[in-house]
Design a protein around this motif. Structure first.
Motif, mmCIF file in Angstrom:
data_model
loop_
_atom_site.group_PDB
_atom_site.id
_atom_site.type_symbol
_atom_site.label_atom_id
_atom_site.label_comp_id
_atom_site.label_asym_id
_atom_site.label_seq_id
_atom_site.Cartn_x
_atom_site.Cartn_y
_atom_site.Cartn_z
ATOM 1 N N THR A 108 0.856 -1.186 0.000
ATOM 2 C CA THR A 108 0.000 0.000 0.000
ATOM 3 C C THR A 108 0.894 1.238 0.000
ATOM 4 O O THR A 108 2.092 1.160 0.297
ATOM 5 N N ARG A 109 0.269 2.352 -0.284
ATOM 6 C CA ARG A 109 1.026 3.603 -0.256
ATOM 7 C C ARG A 109 1.551 3.861 1.158
ATOM 8 O O ARG A 109 2.675 4.349 1.334
ATOM 9 N N ALA A 110 0.754 3.535 2.153
ATOM 10 C CA ALA A 110 1.191 3.783 3.531
ATOM 11 C C ALA A 110 2.461 2.988 3.831
ATOM 12 O O ALA A 110 3.380 3.486 4.484
ATOM 13 N N ALA A 111 2.509 1.731 3.344
ATOM 14 C CA ALA A 111 3.699 0.910 3.571
ATOM 15 C C ALA A 111 4.902 1.485 2.814
ATOM 16 O O ALA A 111 6.030 1.488 3.323
ATOM 17 N N VAL A 112 4.639 1.981 1.618
ATOM 18 C CA VAL A 112 5.734 2.553 0.826
ATOM 19 C C VAL A 112 6.224 3.845 1.476
ATOM 20 O O VAL A 112 7.433 4.063 1.645
ATOM 21 N N ILE A 150 -6.612 -10.575 4.778
ATOM 22 C CA ILE A 150 -6.305 -10.948 6.150
ATOM 23 C C ILE A 150 -6.113 -9.659 6.933
ATOM 24 O O ILE A 150 -5.234 -8.850 6.608
ATOM 25 N N ASN A 151 -7.000 -9.449 7.908
ATOM 26 C CA ASN A 151 -6.969 -8.190 8.635
ATOM 27 C C ASN A 151 -7.568 -8.452 10.010
ATOM 28 O O ASN A 151 -8.539 -9.197 10.131
ATOM 29 N N GLN A 152 -7.036 -7.812 11.029
ATOM 30 C CA GLN A 152 -7.550 -8.101 12.366
ATOM 31 C C GLN A 152 -8.816 -7.313 12.687
ATOM 32 O O GLN A 152 -9.495 -7.599 13.670
ATOM 33 N N ASP A 195 -13.265 16.091 -2.286
ATOM 34 C CA ASP A 195 -12.369 15.593 -1.254
ATOM 35 C C ASP A 195 -12.053 14.112 -1.479
ATOM 36 O O ASP A 195 -12.925 13.334 -1.844
ATOM 37 N N TYR A 196 -10.793 13.753 -1.279
ATOM 38 C CA TYR A 196 -10.358 12.407 -1.682
ATOM 39 C C TYR A 196 -10.993 11.287 -0.861
ATOM 40 O O TYR A 196 -10.951 10.129 -1.251
ATOM 41 N N ASN A 197 -11.593 11.646 0.286
ATOM 42 C CA ASN A 197 -12.241 10.610 1.104
ATOM 43 C C ASN A 197 -13.664 10.305 0.667
ATOM 44 O O ASN A 197 -14.295 9.408 1.212
ATOM 45 N N ALA A 213 -5.003 15.187 -11.377
ATOM 46 C CA ALA A 213 -6.151 15.650 -10.609
ATOM 47 C C ALA A 213 -6.975 14.429 -10.263
ATOM 48 O O ALA A 213 -7.229 13.590 -11.125
ATOM 49 N N ILE A 214 -7.423 14.315 -9.009
ATOM 50 C CA ILE A 214 -8.077 13.069 -8.593
ATOM 51 C C ILE A 214 -9.544 13.007 -8.996
ATOM 52 O O ILE A 214 -10.243 12.079 -8.631
ATOM 53 N N ASP A 215 -10.017 13.996 -9.746
ATOM 54 C CA ASP A 215 -11.372 13.859 -10.301
ATOM 55 C C ASP A 215 -11.320 13.309 -11.725
ATOM 56 O O ASP A 215 -11.861 12.249 -12.012
#
Ligand SMILES: Cc1cc2nc3c(=O)[nH]c(=O)nc-3n(C[C@H](O)[C@H](O)[C@H](O)COP(=O)(O)OP(=O)(O)OC[C@H]3O[C@@H](n4cnc5c(N)ncnc54)[C@H](O)[C@@H]3O)c2cc1C
Ligand SMILES: Nc1ncnc2c1ncn2[C@@H]1O[C@H](COP(=O)(O)O)[C@@H](O)[C@H]1O
Lengths: 310, 250
Positions: A227-231, A278-280, B12-14, B119-121
C-alpha cells in the motif's frame, strides 16, 4: 486511415504491453504502424515487426534516444504524425510522460488510460479513483490515447512487418538524462504476476515486511505488492505500490495482508480474479471486496499459511 | 526566483462520488471539496524552496468558478504570497487549462511552475506536460525530489520499476508526486489571516484562449462492484476453499 503505436522498450526488449496496444488498435480495422524510438535497438525493431497485425515498424535511431526524454519523443512523434488518424500507446509512466506533451504540440485532446473502445472516437475510462466509469467522445481529427493494457488481450507473434527508418529531430537541449535506479527482484513482475501478495502499514518495518511476506511470496511464486502507507513508511520500494497512483494489477489471486482497503488501493486490485484479505479488524473495508476474508493477526496466520503451502 | 503553483479544486479524496440518476454526470452538489492532494504537495515544495531562500515569491493559481476561492484561501493560509483566480466554467479540460496557465506564465514569468501530477477527479495526468509543451519548457513529471542549483533543477521521477533523475534548465515545469513531501497543516490563525488577503480575479474570456471542450461527456456509470464474499475462520478453511472451490493449487 492509419494508426501509429508508440512502442515502449528498454533498448533490448519490447514491452509486452505493446502487444496489447496492437489489439486495441485493431478496433479501427486499418493499417497499424509501430514507432520504435531508441539507440541501437535493432532487436526491439525485430520484435515489433513480428507482432501479428503490424503492417510497418518505423525505426528512429539516434544516440539521444538511448534514454529518451518526453521532449524528444513528443517532438519525434509530432514530426511523423502527418497522415495518422489515431496515435496510441499502452498506459505507463513512459507514455504518461510523453503523450500529453505530444497532445499539446498537435493541439488535440488526449484520452488517458482507456478501458474500452466503444466506437471510432468514443471511449470508456475511469475517473474519481475508479469509482466512476466515464464514456467520452473526442471531437478532434486525430485520436490520441493511452490504453489500459490488461483490458486488451496480447496480439500474437507471427507477423512480418515492413521496416522503415525515419529521421529524428535534433535533441531537446534544455533537459538531460542523468541516471536511473531499477529495482532488482527475482520475483515475477508485479504487473503480470499470476499471484500477488500485498502488505500494508501494519507490517511495521521494512525487515518485517520482508521476513513475513517474502517466504509466502516465494512459495506461491508471487509478486510482492504494497500500500502507499507501507511505501511511504519505507517498508517497501515505491515501484511495488498498488493503486490509483501506483500499479494496477489483475492477478488470478490477490492476497491483501494488513491492508485497510482504501479506495485508492482497491482501484489497483479490484479486477483480480480472487481476493483474499487478512486483517484483524472485522470492519476493515478490504473485506467488502474480498472473496475470502480471515479476521486474524497477520503475524500469526501468515507463517501458518506459508507453512501449510506445499 | 518566482514559483507558480497550479491548484485545482476537487471533490475531497475521502468521498465516494455519486452519479446522477440519469447517468449524465456525477452529482457533486453539496459534496465536500478541497485542494487536489498532489497540488498540496506542489505548493508545499514551493513553500519549502522559499523557506530555504531559493525562491522569493510563491504564486498560487486556480481555474474555475468563484467557488475556487476556498482552495486559494487555503493556499494563502499555507503560505503562498499571492493568489490568482482565473474564472471559467468548472469543467475545463486539461488542454484548455494548459493554455490558460500559459497566458499566466507569460504574464508572471515564473522560473519554476509546479503542478500536481494528476487531478483526482478526471485522473488525466496531462496538464503539466501540455503546459511544458506550449511553453517549450523542459518537464519533470511525477517528481519525488527536487533540487535547485543555479539555473538548473535536478528532478528524481517515479517511473515504472524504479526512479529516474533528470537535469532541467530553468524555467521548467514540474509535476508533483505525493512522495515529494508531507504538506503542512494549516493553522487556524493563518486561515483567518488568509481571509483578508486579496485574490486577483481574471476572466478567462479575456485571455484569448479557445475553451471549447474537445471531449464530449456521453455518460457516466458505476463500475461493476465486487461483492463481498465470505469470512473463513482459519488458515485451513481458507486453503480448503481456495483448493476446492477455486481450483487454486496452493
Ligand atoms: C491522492 C491519493 C492517492 C493515493 N494513492 C494510493 C495508492 O495508489 N495505493 C495505496 O495503497 N494507497 C494510496 N493512497 C493512500 C490510501 O488512501 C490509504 O491511506 C492507504 O492505502 C492505507 O494503507 P494501509 O492499508 O497499509 O494502512 P492503514 O489504513 O493504516 O491500514 C492498516 C490495516 O492493517 C490492519 N492491521 C493492523 N495490524 C494488523 C495485524 N497485526 N494483523 C492484521 N491486520 C492488521 C488494520 O486493521 C488496518 O485495516 C492514496 C491517497 C491519496 C490521498
Ligand atoms: N482547474 C484547474 N485549476 C488549477 N490547476 C489545475 C486545474 N486543472 C488542472 N490543474 C493542474 O494540473 C494538474 C494535473 O491535472 P490533470 O491533468 O487534470 O490530471 C493538477 O494537479 C493541477 O496542478
Amino acid at each position: 486511415m492509419k494508426i501509429l503505436i508508440l512502442a515502449e522498450h528498454d533498448g533490448l526488449q519490447l514491452s509486452s504491453s505493446v502487444h496489447q496496444a496492437v489489439t486495441a488498435a485493431q478496433f479501427w480495422n486499418s493499417p497499424i504502424h509501430v514507432l520504435v524510438a531508441g539507440h541501437s535497438a535493432d532487436a526491439v525493431v525485430q520484435q515489433a515487426a513480428s507482432i501479428h497485425g503490424v503492417e510497418r515498424v518505423v525505426h528512429a535511431n539516434a544516440a539521444h534516444l538511448a534514454h529518451p526524454l518526453a521532449e524528444d519523443i513528443a517532438n519525434l512523434v509530432a514530426s511523423i504524425s502527418e497522415g495518422y488518424d489515431v496515435i496510441l500507446a499502452a498506459h505507463s509512466s513512459f507514455s504518461k510522460n510523453a503523450l500529453p506533451r505530444l497532445s499539446a504540440l498537435l493541439d488535440v485532446a488526449m484520452i488517458s488510460d482507456v478501458l474500452e473502445i466503444k466506437a471510432d472516437n468514443t471511449y470508456v475510462r475511469s475517473t474519481y479513483a475508479g469509482n466512476v466509469l466515464t464514456t467520452i467522445q473526442s471531437t478532434d481529427a486525430v485520436q490520441l490515447l493511452t490504453v489500459h493494457g490488461s483490458n486488451f488481450t496480447a496480439a500474437s507473434l507471427g507477423g512480418n512487418a515492413e521496416i522503415t527508418s525515419t529521421e529524428t529531430p535534433a535533441a531537446f537541449k534544455k533537459a538531460s538524462w542523468k541516471s536511473e535506479v531499477r529495482s532488482q527482484s527475482d520475483r515475477p513482475p508485479l504487473g503480470s504476476a499470476k499471484i500477488v501478495v500485498s502488505g500494508g502499514r501494519s507490517l511495521g518495518s521494512a525487515e518485517k515486511f520482508e521476513q513475513v511476506l517474502s517466504p509466502l511470496a516465494y512459495k506461491l511464486g508471487a509478486a510482492l505488492g504494497a500500500t502507499r502507507a507501507a511505501v511511504d513508511a519505507g517498508y517497501a520500494p515505491n515501484d511495488i505500490q498498488v493503486g490509483q497512483t501506483g500499479v494496477v494489477v489483475a492477478p488470478e489471486l490477490y492476497i491483501a495482508v494488513g491492508v485497510s482497503g482504501a479506495i485508492q488501493h482497491t482501484y489497483g486490485m479490484r479486477d483480480s480474479k480472487i481476493v483474499v484479505a487478512i486483517n484483524q479488524d472485522p470492519d476493515a473495508p478490504i473485506f467488502q471486496v474480498a472473496d475470502y476474508g480471515l479476521v486474524a493477526d497477520l503475524f500469526d496466520v501468515i507463517p501458518e499459511l506459508t507453512a501449510a503451502i506445499q | 526566483m518566482k514559483i507558480l503553483v497550479a491548484v485545482k479544486r476537487v471533490v475531497d479524496y475521502n468521498i465516494k462520488v455519486r452519479i446522477k440518476p440519469d447517468g449524465s454526470d456525477v452529482d457533486i452538489e453539496g459534496v465536500k471539496m478541497g485542494i487536489n492532494p498532489f497540488d498540496e504537495n506542489a505548493l508545499e515544495e514551493a513553500l519549502r524552496l522559499k523557506e530555504k531562500g531559493v525562491a522569493t515569491e510563491v504564486v498560487a493559481v486556480s481555474l474555475g468558478t468563484s467557488a475556487n476561492q476556498d482552495v486559494l484561501r487555503h493556499s494563502l493560509a499555507m503560505g503562498a504570497d499571492r493568489a490568482i483566480l482565473i474564472e471559467a466554467s468548472a469543467d475545463l479540460q486539461p488542454l484548455a487549462v494548459a493554455k490558460l496557465l500559459k497566458s499566466i506564465v507569460t504574464r508572471e514569468q515564473p522560473n519554476l511552475i509546479i503542478l500536481g501530477k494528476q487531478a483526482i477527479d478526471d485522473d488525466a495526468g496531462q496538464t503539466g506536460q501540455m503546459l511544458a509543451a506550449l511553453l517549450d519548457y523542459p518537464q519533470g513529471t511525477f517528481a519525488s525530489t527536487l533540487q535547485i542549483e543555479g539555473e538548473e533543477v535536478t528532478v528524481t521521477r517515479e517511473v515504472d520499476g524504479g526512479t529516474e533523475t533528470l537535469a532541467l534548465a530553468l524555467p521548467a515545469v514540474i509535476t508533483a508526486d505525493l512522495r515529494l513531501n508531507e504538506p503542512r497543516f494549516v493553522k487556524l490563525p493563518n486561515l483567518m489571516m488568509a481571509r483578508k488577503k486579496p485574490i486577483e480575479t481574471i476572466n478567462a474570456a479575456e485571455l484569448g484562449v479557445n475553451l471549447d471542450a474537445r471531449l464530449k461527456l456521453i455518460q457516466v456509470s458505476e463500475p461493476a462492484v465486487r461483492k463481498a464474499g465470505i469470512k473463513v475462520n482459519s488458515v485451513e478453511e481458507l486453503l480448503n476453499k481456495l483448493r476446492s472451490h477455486e481450483g487454486i493449487l496452493v
